[in-house]
Enzyme design. Structure first.
Site, mmCIF file in Angstrom:
data_model
loop_
_atom_site.group_PDB
_atom_site.id
_atom_site.type_symbol
_atom_site.label_atom_id
_atom_site.label_comp_id
_atom_site.label_asym_id
_atom_site.label_seq_id
_atom_site.Cartn_x
_atom_site.Cartn_y
_atom_site.Cartn_z
ATOM 1 N N ILE A 25 -3.978 2.706 0.046
ATOM 2 C CA ILE A 25 -4.478 1.862 -1.038
ATOM 3 C C ILE A 25 -3.299 1.199 -1.748
ATOM 4 O O ILE A 25 -2.156 1.616 -1.620
ATOM 5 C CB ILE A 25 -5.346 2.660 -2.035
ATOM 6 C CG1 ILE A 25 -4.563 3.790 -2.700
ATOM 7 C CG2 ILE A 25 -6.578 3.218 -1.343
ATOM 8 C CD1 ILE A 25 -5.338 4.535 -3.771
ATOM 9 N N THR A 33 0.826 -1.208 0.000
ATOM 10 C CA THR A 33 0.000 0.000 0.000
ATOM 11 C C THR A 33 0.863 1.262 0.000
ATOM 12 O O THR A 33 2.028 1.246 0.364
ATOM 13 C CB THR A 33 -0.954 0.016 1.212
ATOM 14 O OG1 THR A 33 -0.195 0.032 2.416
ATOM 15 C CG2 THR A 33 -1.874 -1.191 1.205
ATOM 16 N N ASP A 34 0.230 2.367 -0.384
ATOM 17 C CA ASP A 34 0.930 3.648 -0.404
ATOM 18 C C ASP A 34 0.501 4.483 0.803
ATOM 19 O O ASP A 34 -0.212 3.995 1.686
ATOM 20 C CB ASP A 34 0.678 4.386 -1.724
ATOM 21 C CG ASP A 34 -0.794 4.697 -1.975
ATOM 22 O OD1 ASP A 34 -1.607 4.683 -1.026
ATOM 23 O OD2 ASP A 34 -1.139 4.982 -3.135
ATOM 24 N N ALA A 35 0.905 5.732 0.830
ATOM 25 C CA ALA A 35 0.612 6.609 1.969
ATOM 26 C C ALA A 35 -0.886 6.868 2.140
ATOM 27 O O ALA A 35 -1.328 7.241 3.225
ATOM 28 C CB ALA A 35 1.354 7.938 1.807
ATOM 29 N N MET A 36 -1.668 6.636 1.082
ATOM 30 C CA MET A 36 -3.113 6.824 1.167
ATOM 31 C C MET A 36 -3.833 5.570 1.669
ATOM 32 O O MET A 36 -5.048 5.563 1.810
ATOM 33 C CB MET A 36 -3.670 7.226 -0.201
ATOM 34 C CG MET A 36 -3.158 8.572 -0.676
ATOM 35 S SD MET A 36 -3.754 9.002 -2.333
ATOM 36 C CE MET A 36 -2.735 7.925 -3.348
#
Length: 137
Positions: free
Chosen positions: A20, A15-18
């Site tokens: 997702i 996942t990324d910083a958001m």
């Protein structure tokens, strides 16, 4: 087109910083689906290589429909969309297994070559594999 299924659970590192799934992970999961497809038809990559058949990627397309998130279980459906003399196009759909929502669609185009990357006609070089793939289209 017959579809083969592979399950993947999203890990935190995907996942990324958001929160997702980072977009390039879907391409990695296309490869996982492709590996399992080949294994399920009796031709894992190790066997292909032993028999002198390579499938280098020539192109990849990916369309994002909805995000996946940490701990989701994804269902990758993989099948052969098209087979020509020295190329094959493999199609992918990735779903959220729990909700059934379609998250991603895509395909990869592969040259069919020998280990020196010279195109080969699969029907001539490996008729058994050719017939297994053609029976799924």
């Amino acid at each position: 087109m017959r579809k083969y299924e592979t399950e993947i659970r999203v890990i935190y590192a995907d996942t990324d910083a958001m929160g997702i799934v980072y977009h390039t992970n879907y391409i990695k999961w296309f490869e996982a689906g492709r590996n399992e497809y080949l294994r399920q038809i009796g031709y894992p990559y190790s066997r292909l290589e032993e028999e002198g058949v390579w499938l280098p990627v020539a192109a990849v397309n990916c369309e994002y429909k909805a995000p996946a998130r940490y701990d989701d279980i994804l269902l990758i459906q993989t099948g052969v969309a098209e087979m020509k003399a020295a190329t094959v196009i493999i199609k992918y759909e990735i779903y959220n297994k729990e909700t059934g929502e379609l998250l991603v669609t895509g395909n990869s185009k592969h040259a069919i070559t020998d280990p020196q990357l010279k195109p080969i006609r699969l029907k001539k070089v490996n008729p058994d594999l050719f017939e297994r793939i053609m029976s799924d289209i």
